[in-house]
Design an enzyme around this catalytic site. Structure first.
Site, PDB file in Angstrom:
ATOM      1  CG  ASP A 160      29.395  30.736  65.390  1.00  0.00           C
ATOM      2  OD1 ASP A 160      28.621  30.541  66.416  1.00  0.00           O
ATOM      3  OD2 ASP A 160      30.676  30.909  65.717  1.00  0.00           O
ATOM      4  CE  LYS A 167      31.042  28.184  68.305  1.00  0.00           C
ATOM      5  NZ  LYS A 167      31.892  29.596  68.245  1.00  0.00           N
ATOM      6  CG  ASP A 224      34.578  31.435  61.714  1.00  0.00           C
ATOM      7  OD1 ASP A 224      33.881  32.282  61.618  1.00  0.00           O
ATOM      8  OD2 ASP A 224      34.849  30.930  62.992  1.00  0.00           O
ATOM      9  CE  LYS A 280      38.004  31.422  64.192  1.00  0.00           C
ATOM     10  NZ  LYS A 280      36.803  31.847  64.546  1.00  0.00           N
ATOM     11  CD  GLU A 314      31.882  28.978  62.048  1.00  0.00           C
ATOM     12  OE1 GLU A 314      31.698  29.520  62.946  1.00  0.00           O
ATOM     13  OE2 GLU A 314      32.446  27.889  61.557  1.00  0.00           O
TER      14      GLU A 314
END
Length: 333
Positions: A188, A212, A137, A109, A164
């Site tokens: 995403d 997801k 991400d 992250k 991401e």
């Protein structure tokens, strides 16, 4: 075709849990979820609290599919996963990675509020020292200029598997790809929260799609989207929406049913919880076994949400069920 079960059937055995987290992740320190049981097993309804009912209804559709139909046929028995490294100090990275034995890929992250690019670089460098494949991400946290500067800094001493959602909008992702042709861009939020999930791909804003199960409305809808994305030359990475063990099992089942699996999946987020509704699924050589998961009664009792929060979740599920009825949702085996 299976008809949508009634709201009474859906909520007959529903329980609401609150899972404490080891570190702050996505701005929260506890994760709430409603678990429901059907003839095929368990499902999880856990859209984030800020999501409107129209979006949250997809998550209920996914939970019902899981509990009433079960998983699609698998083509593999194990699924590779990445380690997930929150926005922690670089010194804490070894302890985080220790929860993912054998993982050869880590998602880190970055662009966390209150932190600097130097923090991100130090964290990625610490991960790169221990894991060969690193992806980052940003959760849409950068502008285009910030993304370019950050990605140049983050690749100064090694490549990234991909970045991401470096920026929030599709035009911004297109521009980042133009400026940084040597860094793959993964979408995403631009896929799972979009009315048209293929828009970002058609616009040229993604090399990889992070998908997801719950936000897309279920395992079968994920597989259908993956097939469409494949026709555009875009591979998918099945990831978690900070799921409990029940939701992770659905993600693993979807990944196991994909004809091709080019990248490690983001399904190792169970390590972010101090306690879960089922025993911890330990990865072996960086992979998770494909297996059904049922909540443990004692764990669920210990993790039960307050009466007030349980009522909130039950009422939310009722509203979302009404939306599914209005949409004429049906399930296909």
């Amino acid at each position: 075709m299976t008809s949508l079960p009634s709201v009474g059937e859906v909520l007959a055995d529903a329980v609401v849990v609150s899972l404490p987290m080891r570190v702050r992740f996505r701005g929260i320190t506890t994760r709430e979820a409603l678990l429901l049981r059907g003839p095929a097993g368990w499902g999880e309804f856990a859209p984030f609290p800020e999501y409107a009912d129209d979006e949250a209804a997809h998550w209920l559709q996914s939970a019902i599919e899981d509990a009433w139909l079960g998983p699609p046929p698998a083509v593999r028995t194990r699924v590779p996963i990445n380690a997930t490294v929150p926005a922690v100090d670089a010194a804490r990275v070894p302890d985080v990675l220790a929860r993912y034995p054998g993982a050869r890929t880590a998602k880190v992250k970055v662009a966390e509020g209150g932190q600097t690019l130097d923090d991100d670089v130090a964290r990625v460098r610490a991960v790169r020292a221990l894991v060969p494949n690193v992806r980052v991400d940003a959760n849409g946290g950068w502008s285009v200029d910030e993304a370019e500067a950050a990605l140049r800094a983050l690749t100064a001493d090694g490549p990234l598997e991909y970045a991401e959602q470096p920026c929030a909008s599709v035009p911004e992702l297109v521009e980042v790809r133009r400026r940084m042709p040597d860094v793959r861009v993964a979408a995403d939020e631009s896929i799972r929260r979009a009315e048209d999930p293929l828009k970002v791909v058609r616009a040229g804003g993604a090399d990889v799609a992070v998908v997801k199960v719950a936000p897309l409305g279920g395992m079968r809808r994920l597989l259908s989207l993956a097939d469409e994305l494949s026709s555009h030359g875009v591979p998918v990475v099945v990831s978690s929406a900070l799921d409990t063990a029940v939701g992770i099992a659905a993600g693993v089942a979807a990944a196991a049913a994909l004809p091709e699996l080019q990248f490690a999946c983001g399904l190792g987020t169970g390590g972010l919880f101090e306690a879960d509704v089922a025993r911890a699924r330990e990865p072996v050589d960086g992979e998770l076994a494909v297996e059904a998961v049922a909540p443990d009664v004692e764990r669920v009792t210990a993790l039960a949400a307050s009466a007030e929060r349980s009522r909130w979740w039950i009422e939310r599920a009722r509203r979302c069920h009404g939306l599914l009825e209005q949409r004429g949702v049906r399930f296909f085996v």
